[in-house]
Design a protein around this motif. Structure first.
Motif, PDB file in Angstrom:
ATOM      1  N   GLU A 219       0.815  -1.211   0.000  1.00  0.00           N
ATOM      2  CA  GLU A 219       0.000   0.000   0.000  1.00  0.00           C
ATOM      3  C   GLU A 219       0.851   1.265   0.000  1.00  0.00           C
ATOM      4  O   GLU A 219       0.415   2.318  -0.450  1.00  0.00           O
ATOM      5  CB  GLU A 219      -0.958  -0.021   1.187  1.00  0.00           C
ATOM      6  CG  GLU A 219      -1.964  -1.159   1.070  1.00  0.00           C
ATOM      7  CD  GLU A 219      -3.139  -1.016   1.995  1.00  0.00           C
ATOM      8  OE1 GLU A 219      -2.944  -0.490   3.104  1.00  0.00           O
ATOM      9  OE2 GLU A 219      -4.241  -1.418   1.608  1.00  0.00           O
ATOM     10  N   LEU A 220       2.062   1.156   0.524  1.00  0.00           N
ATOM     11  CA  LEU A 220       2.988   2.279   0.440  1.00  0.00           C
ATOM     12  C   LEU A 220       3.364   2.530  -1.019  1.00  0.00           C
ATOM     13  O   LEU A 220       3.505   3.681  -1.454  1.00  0.00           O
ATOM     14  CB  LEU A 220       4.243   1.980   1.265  1.00  0.00           C
ATOM     15  CG  LEU A 220       5.142   3.161   1.618  1.00  0.00           C
ATOM     16  CD1 LEU A 220       4.405   4.195   2.441  1.00  0.00           C
ATOM     17  CD2 LEU A 220       6.388   2.682   2.364  1.00  0.00           C
ATOM     18  N   LEU A 221       3.481   1.450  -1.800  1.00  0.00           N
ATOM     19  CA  LEU A 221       3.808   1.566  -3.222  1.00  0.00           C
ATOM     20  C   LEU A 221       2.637   2.131  -4.019  1.00  0.00           C
ATOM     21  O   LEU A 221       2.803   3.076  -4.800  1.00  0.00           O
ATOM     22  CB  LEU A 221       4.209   0.190  -3.770  1.00  0.00           C
ATOM     23  CG  LEU A 221       4.382   0.088  -5.288  1.00  0.00           C
ATOM     24  CD1 LEU A 221       5.549   0.959  -5.749  1.00  0.00           C
ATOM     25  CD2 LEU A 221       4.614  -1.360  -5.709  1.00  0.00           C
ATOM     26  N   THR A 222       1.442   1.567  -3.818  1.00  0.00           N
ATOM     27  CA  THR A 222       0.295   2.001  -4.615  1.00  0.00           C
ATOM     28  C   THR A 222      -0.097   3.444  -4.302  1.00  0.00           C
ATOM     29  O   THR A 222      -0.373   4.229  -5.215  1.00  0.00           O
ATOM     30  CB  THR A 222      -0.911   1.074  -4.375  1.00  0.00           C
ATOM     31  OG1 THR A 222      -1.175   0.996  -2.971  1.00  0.00           O
ATOM     32  CG2 THR A 222      -0.633  -0.324  -4.902  1.00  0.00           C
ATOM     33  N   GLN A 223      -0.107   3.816  -3.024  1.00  0.00           N
ATOM     34  CA  GLN A 223      -0.461   5.186  -2.676  1.00  0.00           C
ATOM     35  C   GLN A 223       0.656   6.141  -3.053  1.00  0.00           C
ATOM     36  O   GLN A 223       0.411   7.280  -3.451  1.00  0.00           O
ATOM     37  CB  GLN A 223      -0.771   5.292  -1.178  1.00  0.00           C
ATOM     38  CG  GLN A 223      -1.598   6.515  -0.797  1.00  0.00           C
ATOM     39  CD  GLN A 223      -2.999   6.486  -1.390  1.00  0.00           C
ATOM     40  OE1 GLN A 223      -3.435   5.464  -1.916  1.00  0.00           O
ATOM     41  NE2 GLN A 223      -3.712   7.595  -1.332  1.00  0.00           N
TER      42      GLN A 223
END
Length: 563
Positions: free
Chosen positions: A359-363
């Motif tokens: 989620e750190l990557l997608t956001q």
């Protein structure tokens, strides 16, 4: 223009000129901001109790007794997330989907049904806490919500019925959105269901990337659905799953409460508490890690395109990232259970740590794509919508890493049950990240939804922006610092043990309450009390779209049959 004239008449707002779609949008928005004010007031009451400025009542069942404090804590997120945020998001999207697809909303009646159900449901949940002090805390962990020894049965029944109405309203919103997106009218008259589904899930964006790497022609040069509609479609998948889970949990609790009230209490041990907890968090986490992040990413993309007037940077990557976020959102719930000794270790490792890290990557991708789109369009005028968009990105830039830090089995033992997670992560994510993004959308949609009504005061808008931004970050930061010092969440402190951190949190929290009051005053002075009341009167124009000529006759168009 005199104060009294503005208060009564507004600037140039005419509610009679609004069509049905505009009115139902504004009704949702009005209720959302009223509930926001209630939740801000509740938050300040809790802050003042924590710093010792509001003495606790020694008599059980009375206001400001510990039972009352925990009942406020229970209903606080219900009012904030469902009564306020859901209403604002649903209202905006019920306007944006017809606006972006150039098609009428499937059903205005259903849209009115949605905001009424969510409003009534939120009010019932709040009444259950306020009157009967039903306080199983917001996690509703089994068997606490079905415990009739601590809580009155009637309070539990009213609370659960309220939550159930919210979920039914949510399902109504989903049906309305999907029926609009998949209606084969207007620009989608010649599109097949397969094309719309492929575009809705972002598969076309992924195939475009694969074909580009292979040196082939794009799978689809003009996707069937615009990128913001894809984000709405994708986020609504999580909304649907979340509604089913919470509704299912509510029905289970209601069955136990009704049987208890009839004198035939059921055995609570028949339900496995750990299995229930996993089921509950799988659904509830879809609100935060699926619905919010996907909706917010889509809102950033839309706002960036509307503000700059340019195409989104790396659009195919954005489409593919939204699909990845959808899949990730289904598998990350276990980060809420990293400290639970009964939770399987592999589930903690894979779901709680590894998948959650995605989620750190997608956001981060969403943040990068939006910022580059804005950067390529410079110079840009620092309008209110741009300020709030940047503020929203700052909020998530702070809140997402704050969550990832404690999505680790070691750090989780130290941080997760403290004010760190509820302050530095949850409050900053919702108040600064989500709400400032929604404020940006409000300013973008304001001229469209109100037929170019002049805003009463630009200075008040600026004051609201800075108070909300500084207040939200400040309150969340000081709550987080108290958590680092060991202040537990879901716990009542009455002797100022964590002052001065909580004193500063209360000061910054009061800035949020003042910001809301200024925003509300600005809006009321713009539309006037007469216009505010008029928003809830029947629309003279039944049109369920904005800025388009209907291509079909009303008798032939299924969208009109439900209006």
């Amino acid at each position: 223009m005199s104060f009294m004239h503005n208060l009564k008449e507004g600037t140039n707002f005419d509610h009679n000129s609004l069509n049905a779609l505009q009115k139902v949008t504004l009704r949702s928005v009005v209720m959302a901001f009223l509930f926001y004010g209630l939740v801000a007031l509740e938050g300040m009451i809790m802050r003042m109790v924590e710093v010792g400025k509001v003495p606790l009542n020694p008599l059980p069942g009375q206001f400001f007794h510990p039972e009352h404090f925990f009942s406020i804590m229970t209903v606080h997120p219900i009012v904030g997330i469902f009564g306020s945020t859901y209403q604002l998001v649903f209202g905006a999207f019920m306007f944006l989907v017809p606006y972006l697809t150039k098609k009428p909303l499937y059903s205005i009646k259903l849209a009115n049904f949605v905001w009424l159900l969510i409003t009534i449901g939120t009010a019932l949940a709040w009444i259950a806490a306020f009157v009967w002090q039903y306080a199983p805390l917001y996690t509703l962990y089994w068997p606490l919500p079905a415990d009739t020894h601590q809580f009155k049965v009637v309070g539990g029944i009213v609370f659960i019925i309220g939550v159930a109405l919210i979920m039914v309203g949510t399902l109504g919103f989903i049906y309305n959105i999907y029926a609009t997106i998949f209606a084969r009218v207007g620009i989608h008259k010649n599109k097949t269901l397969k094309e719309l589904l492929i575009s809705g899930f972002g598969i076309d964006g992924m195939l475009n990337l694969v074909n580009k790497l292979r040196g082939k022609q794009p799978y689809s040069k003009e996707p069937a659905l615009a990128l913001p509609v894809v984000a709405i479609f994708r986020g609504t998948v999580d909304t649907f799953l979340d509604a089913l889970v919470i509704l299912g949990a509510g029905i289970l609790i209601l069955i136990y409460l009704v049987f208890d009230a009839s004198g035939h209490a059921l055995d609570v041990t028949a339900i496995d508490a750990l299995l229930y907890k996993n089921f509950f968090w799988w659904g509830l986490d879809l609100v935060a890690d699926g619905l919010v992040l996907i909706y917010v990413a889509g809102s950033w993309y839309l706002l960036a395109m509307l503000i700059t007037g340019q195409k989104l940077f790396m659009e195919n990557v954005a489409r593919a990232a939204l699909m990845l976020e959808l899949l990730v959102s289904w598998m990350v719930w276990s980060h809420h259970l990293l400290g639970d000794q009964g939770q399987p270790e592999m589930m903690k490792l894979i779901s709680g740590e590894m998948v959650t890290a995605f989620e750190l990557l997608t956001q981060g991708l969403a943040l990068f794509i939006t910022l580059v789109t804005l950067w390529k369009a410079r110079p840009l005028k620092m309008t209110m919508e741009l300020k709030y968009l940047l503020g929203g990105m700052v909020g998530f830039g702070l809140a997402v890493p704050a969550a990832i830090i404690q999505a680790d089995m070691g750090m989780n033992r130290v941080l997760h049950n403290t004010q760190w997670i509820i302050g530095a992560h949850v409050h900053i994510a919702l108040i600064v990240g989500l709400y400032m993004t929604l404020y940006s959308a409000v300013y973008v949609l304001w001229p469209l939804v109100t037929n170019n009504t002049k805003l009463y005061s630009h200075k008040l808008s600026n004051a609201h922006f800075w108070l909300h931004l500084i207040g939200g970050i400040g309150m969340g930061a000081f709550m987080g610092m108290a958590g680092l010092d060991g202040m537990l969440r879901r716990h009542l402190y009455v002797n100022g043990q964590f002052n001065p951190d909580m004193v500063f949190a209360a000061i910054f929290g009061s800035m949020l309450l003042l910001a809301w009051a200024l925003f509300l005053y600005n809006i009321i002075m713009s539309v006037g009390l007469k216009g505010l009341i008029g928003i809830f009167s029947p629309a003279k124009d039944p049109t369920a779209s904005y800025g388009i000529e209907e291509e079909l006759e009303p008798a032939d168009d299924p969208a009109f049959a439900n209006n």
